[in-house]
Design a protein around this motif. Structure first.
Motif, PDB file in Angstrom:
ATOM      1  N   LYS A 117       0.838  -1.195   0.000  1.00  0.00           N
ATOM      2  CA  LYS A 117       0.000   0.000   0.000  1.00  0.00           C
ATOM      3  C   LYS A 117       0.879   1.254   0.000  1.00  0.00           C
TER       4      LYS A 117
ATOM      5  N   ALA B 268       2.255   2.049  -3.374  1.00  0.00           N
ATOM      6  CA  ALA B 268       1.269   2.242  -4.436  1.00  0.00           C
ATOM      7  C   ALA B 268       1.132   3.695  -4.875  1.00  0.00           C
ATOM      8  N   ASP B 269       1.556   4.631  -4.033  1.00  0.00           N
ATOM      9  CA  ASP B 269       1.368   6.047  -4.369  1.00  0.00           C
ATOM     10  C   ASP B 269       2.641   6.671  -4.942  1.00  0.00           C
TER      11      ASP B 269
ATOM     12  N   PHE C  71       3.362  -0.906  -9.536  1.00  0.00           N
ATOM     13  CA  PHE C  71       3.026  -0.783  -8.116  1.00  0.00           C
ATOM     14  C   PHE C  71       1.524  -0.834  -7.873  1.00  0.00           C
ATOM     15  N   LYS C  72       0.787  -0.316  -8.834  1.00  0.00           N
ATOM     16  CA  LYS C  72      -0.664  -0.410  -8.713  1.00  0.00           C
ATOM     17  C   LYS C  72      -1.091  -1.884  -8.733  1.00  0.00           C
TER      18      LYS C  72
ATOM     19  N   ALA D 172      -0.556  -3.609  -5.469  1.00  0.00           N
ATOM     20  CA  ALA D 172      -1.229  -2.997  -4.323  1.00  0.00           C
ATOM     21  C   ALA D 172      -2.398  -3.822  -3.799  1.00  0.00           C
ATOM     22  N   ASP D 173      -2.934  -4.692  -4.632  1.00  0.00           N
ATOM     23  CA  ASP D 173      -4.120  -5.446  -4.217  1.00  0.00           C
ATOM     24  C   ASP D 173      -3.767  -6.849  -3.735  1.00  0.00           C
TER      25      ASP D 173
END
Lengths: 100, 100
Positions: free
Chosen positions: A7, A10-11, B6-7, B10-11
């Motif tokens: 998480k 992710a940004d 990275f997205k 993220a899950d």
DNA sequence: TTGATAGGCAAGTGAGCGATTGCCTATCCT
DNA sequence: AGGATAGGCAATCGCTCACTTGCCTATCAA
């Protein structure tokens, strides 16, 4: 656990913060704020950066130490090891292997 | 670029899919669906899994090949190398370094 | 051709997250 | 003391994202 790590990554702003701390570990909140707006043209509020740092700290990627009214932020890349341990990455094995 | 990577990571469901493909590359959509619900008690629709696979493919972590009506999904961990290249991880350097 | 299997497209919904705003505390300097 | 600097807490807003539902296409077997 690992949830916090991914998480945090992710940004894009948080990743830029990691870049800055890679270049120069032990910065304060205000230093990081300045760098983000100067070098990266990121228009973001101080509290925004503060929240990002909290997320990075929860992931273990940033460690902090207080000295007087200053709070220094240090980079810790150790948690990243989990990633390549979980999904082993093949060796680059010599010259680039472009897929023709 | 790196954003997609990275997205994708993220899950938690997508990470579990990567785990499954690590254990057995080249699965079809339905195989992955079954495994997620059987082994991981993940109640998710087929379309949900399909969308996750699309995200993983956009990140380059999954590559696909069609054969007849089957579409096989192969794991490709190479993009993960970007991460430890961007933020160098110190060597474990011998025995475990637990933080006491 | 009919039916079954494997997969795809598109719209709608609810929750989580990034960011802002406003106010408050703590430390240092003069 | 007083002001200035460094940082923290909490509520709010807008938007992205995961997931579902419903329908459609393509391949294979009888």
């Amino acid at each position: 656990m690992a949830d916090d790590l991914f998480k945090a990554l992710a940004d894009p702003t948080r990743r830029t913060i990691l870049d800055e701390l890679t270049e120069r570990s032990g910065q304060t909140l205000f230093e990081i704020c300045s760098r983000l707006s100067m070098k990266h043209q990121l228009g973001i509020s101080r509290q925004g950066v503060s929240q990002h740092l909290a997320v990075l700290e929860a992931a273990g990627l940033v460690e902090t130490r207080r000295e007087g009214r200053y709070k220094f932020h240090d980079l810790n890349t150790a948690p990243l090891r989990q990633i390549t341990e979980r999904w082993p990455v093949p060796h680059p094995s010599g010259p680039e292997d472009s897929t023709p």
